[in-house]
Design a protein around this motif. Structure first.
Motif, PDB file in Angstrom:
ATOM      1  N   UNK A  71       0.825  -1.208   0.000  1.00 29.37           N
ATOM      2  CA  UNK A  71       0.000   0.000   0.000  1.00 29.37           C
ATOM      3  C   UNK A  71       0.865   1.267   0.000  1.00 29.37           C
ATOM      4  N   UNK A  72       1.844   1.306   0.884  1.00 30.85           N
ATOM      5  CA  UNK A  72       2.686   2.498   1.059  1.00 30.85           C
ATOM      6  C   UNK A  72       3.547   2.796  -0.162  1.00 30.85           C
ATOM      7  N   UNK A  73       3.987   1.742  -0.852  1.00 30.95           N
ATOM      8  CA  UNK A  73       4.915   1.933  -1.966  1.00 30.95           C
ATOM      9  C   UNK A  73       4.300   1.649  -3.335  1.00 30.95           C
ATOM     10  N   UNK A  74       3.007   1.332  -3.373  1.00 29.34           N
ATOM     11  CA  UNK A  74       2.364   1.045  -4.650  1.00 29.34           C
ATOM     12  C   UNK A  74       2.918  -0.192  -5.329  1.00 29.34           C
ATOM     13  N   UNK A  75       3.213  -1.225  -4.541  1.00 25.13           N
ATOM     14  CA  UNK A  75       3.789  -2.465  -5.077  1.00 25.13           C
ATOM     15  C   UNK A  75       2.731  -3.552  -5.189  1.00 25.13           C
ATOM     16  N   UNK A  76       2.974  -4.522  -6.067  1.00 28.44           N
ATOM     17  CA  UNK A  76       2.120  -5.705  -6.141  1.00 28.44           C
ATOM     18  C   UNK A  76       2.928  -6.876  -6.681  1.00 28.44           C
ATOM     19  N   UNK A  77       2.378  -8.065  -6.478  1.00 29.51           N
ATOM     20  CA  UNK A  77       2.986  -9.281  -7.014  1.00 29.51           C
ATOM     21  C   UNK A  77       4.395  -9.531  -6.525  1.00 29.51           C
ATOM     22  N   UNK A  78       5.242  -9.996  -7.453  1.00 30.91           N
ATOM     23  CA  UNK A  78       6.625 -10.330  -7.122  1.00 30.91           C
ATOM     24  C   UNK A  78       7.352  -9.176  -6.441  1.00 30.91           C
ATOM     25  N   UNK A  79       7.031  -7.953  -6.827  1.00 29.65           N
ATOM     26  CA  UNK A  79       7.719  -6.779  -6.279  1.00 29.65           C
ATOM     27  C   UNK A  79       7.557  -6.675  -4.768  1.00 29.65           C
ATOM     28  N   UNK A  80       6.427  -7.132  -4.238  1.00 30.72           N
ATOM     29  CA  UNK A  80       6.214  -7.088  -2.789  1.00 30.72           C
ATOM     30  C   UNK A  80       7.148  -8.083  -2.104  1.00 30.72           C
ATOM     31  N   UNK A  81       7.213  -9.300  -2.620  1.00 29.53           N
ATOM     32  CA  UNK A  81       8.087 -10.325  -2.041  1.00 29.53           C
ATOM     33  C   UNK A  81       9.544  -9.888  -2.150  1.00 29.53           C
ATOM     34  N   UNK A  82       9.932  -9.343  -3.284  1.00 31.40           N
ATOM     35  CA  UNK A  82      11.299  -8.855  -3.485  1.00 31.40           C
ATOM     36  C   UNK A  82      11.620  -7.729  -2.503  1.00 31.40           C
ATOM     37  N   UNK A  83      10.677  -6.825  -2.307  1.00 30.48           N
ATOM     38  CA  UNK A  83      10.856  -5.720  -1.361  1.00 30.48           C
ATOM     39  C   UNK A  83      11.018  -6.267   0.060  1.00 30.48           C
ATOM     40  N   UNK A  84      10.228  -7.275   0.407  1.00 38.69           N
ATOM     41  CA  UNK A  84      10.305  -7.886   1.728  1.00 38.69           C
ATOM     42  C   UNK A  84      11.693  -8.495   1.961  1.00 38.69           C
ATOM     43  N   UNK A  85      12.193  -9.257   0.998  1.00 38.79           N
ATOM     44  CA  UNK A  85      13.514  -9.875   1.144  1.00 38.79           C
ATOM     45  C   UNK A  85      14.601  -8.802   1.249  1.00 38.79           C
ATOM     46  N   UNK A 143       0.357 -11.886  -0.605  1.00 30.88           N
ATOM     47  CA  UNK A 143       0.538 -11.422  -1.984  1.00 30.88           C
ATOM     48  C   UNK A 143      -0.382 -12.188  -2.922  1.00 30.88           C
ATOM     49  N   UNK A 144      -0.454 -13.509  -2.744  1.00 25.64           N
ATOM     50  CA  UNK A 144      -1.329 -14.325  -3.588  1.00 25.64           C
ATOM     51  C   UNK A 144      -2.779 -13.870  -3.466  1.00 25.64           C
ATOM     52  N   UNK A 145      -3.243 -13.674  -2.238  1.00 28.40           N
ATOM     53  CA  UNK A 145      -4.629 -13.237  -2.045  1.00 28.40           C
ATOM     54  C   UNK A 145      -4.870 -11.865  -2.682  1.00 28.40           C
ATOM     55  N   UNK A 146      -3.911 -10.963  -2.552  1.00 26.70           N
ATOM     56  CA  UNK A 146      -4.070  -9.624  -3.132  1.00 26.70           C
ATOM     57  C   UNK A 146      -4.182  -9.675  -4.653  1.00 26.70           C
ATOM     58  N   UNK A 147      -3.655 -10.740  -5.243  1.00 30.16           N
ATOM     59  CA  UNK A 147      -3.729 -10.928  -6.693  1.00 30.16           C
ATOM     60  C   UNK A 147      -4.937 -11.764  -7.107  1.00 30.16           C
ATOM     61  N   UNK A 148      -5.707 -12.229  -6.127  1.00 26.68           N
ATOM     62  CA  UNK A 148      -6.888 -13.032  -6.417  1.00 26.68           C
ATOM     63  C   UNK A 148      -6.617 -14.519  -6.568  1.00 26.68           C
ATOM     64  N   UNK A 149      -5.441 -14.982  -6.145  1.00 28.93           N
ATOM     65  CA  UNK A 149      -5.109 -16.408  -6.211  1.00 28.93           C
ATOM     66  C   UNK A 149      -5.579 -17.094  -4.931  1.00 28.93           C
ATOM     67  N   UNK A 150      -6.047 -18.320  -5.032  1.00 32.76           N
ATOM     68  CA  UNK A 150      -6.579 -19.014  -3.864  1.00 32.76           C
ATOM     69  C   UNK A 150      -5.554 -19.912  -3.167  1.00 32.76           C
ATOM     70  N   UNK A 151      -4.326 -19.927  -3.621  1.00 30.54           N
ATOM     71  CA  UNK A 151      -3.305 -20.797  -3.047  1.00 30.54           C
ATOM     72  C   UNK A 151      -3.003 -20.410  -1.596  1.00 30.54           C
ATOM     73  N   UNK A 152      -2.824 -21.423  -0.749  1.00 31.69           N
ATOM     74  CA  UNK A 152      -2.361 -21.261   0.632  1.00 31.69           C
ATOM     75  C   UNK A 152      -1.090 -22.082   0.765  1.00 31.69           C
ATOM     76  N   UNK A 153      -0.117 -21.551   1.486  1.00 33.16           N
ATOM     77  CA  UNK A 153       1.194 -22.195   1.503  1.00 33.16           C
ATOM     78  C   UNK A 153       1.672 -22.540   2.903  1.00 33.16           C
ATOM     79  N   UNK A 154       2.734 -23.301   2.920  1.00 35.70           N
ATOM     80  CA  UNK A 154       3.496 -23.579   4.139  1.00 35.70           C
ATOM     81  C   UNK A 154       4.964 -23.386   3.767  1.00 35.70           C
ATOM     82  N   UNK A 155       5.777 -23.113   4.748  1.00 37.41           N
ATOM     83  CA  UNK A 155       7.206 -22.938   4.496  1.00 37.41           C
ATOM     84  C   UNK A 155       7.996 -23.781   5.482  1.00 37.41           C
ATOM     85  N   UNK A 156       9.172 -24.198   5.054  1.00 35.38           N
ATOM     86  CA  UNK A 156      10.065 -24.924   5.951  1.00 35.38           C
ATOM     87  C   UNK A 156      11.507 -24.633   5.576  1.00 35.38           C
TER      88      UNK A 156
END
Length: 178
Positions: A71-85, A143-156
């Motif tokens: 919201x603050x930076x006008x980002x979406x999709x991959x750009x949000x994940x990249x910004x987070x990392x 990010x997936x939900x913001x794009x309208x994707x229904x995928x739910x994930x787990x990480x390890x």
């Protein structure tokens, strides 16, 4: 020591002393202080139980962070994940490199070099970066939900530099299957 220097200002409210970065309140503490507290809680609860608690809290926090930062930076999709990392890397947790990212399918592979936890723990022949796992799933799902994707994930975490013979950490994010 300047290649990952933050590009983000730290604003301090003169009245409250609250530190703000990217529109979110922040705390600034020495690494040893944070990790020593982490280790003390792990000792009391056990690493497995503590990892479960941190996964849930980290998931929720990453979701919120990604939502607010997009919201603050006008980002979406991959750009949000990249910004987070990028921001995680700039804040001293370690250097996070995205090796694979597919938000639509719910997959990511993230490499971690120079982990703050590994620096404090040393070579203890086990995974010590479990605090981050919920972060990756929370970020992916938001990010997936913001794009309208229904995928739910787990990480390890699949490998950790605290293990003998391992040079860096690896985290895998994958869809939850029924």
């Amino acid at each position: 020591m300047g290649s990952h220097a933050p590009e983000m200002p730290i604003l301090v409210d003169d009245n409250t002393g609250v530190w703000m970065t990217d529109a979110l309140p922040m705390l600034y503490v020495p690494r040893h202080f944070f990790v020593n507290n982490h280790m003390a809680i792990e000792e009391e609860l056990g690493a497995d139980r503590y990892a479960e608690i941190l996964y849930k809290a980290g998931y929720k926090s990453a979701w919120y962070w990604c939502e607010k930062e997009a919201e603050a930076h006008g980002l979406s999709g991959d750009a949000v994940f990249e910004h987070y990392m990028k921001r995680l890397s700039q804040r001293g947790w370690g250097i996070f490199t995205i090796e694979n990212l597919n938000i639509r399918e719910g997959y990511a592979r993230v490499r971690l070099d120079h982990s703050a936890f590994v620096y404090q723990y040393g070579k203890v022949n086990r995974k010590v970066d479990y605090m981050f796992t919920g972060w990756f799933a929370g970020a992916m799902d938001q990010i997936a939900e913001s794009l309208g994707y229904s995928v739910k994930t787990k990480a390890e975490q699949t490998q950790c530099a605290a293990e003998e013979g391992v040079e860096y950490g690896v985290f895998e994010v994958a869809p939850i299957t029924a």
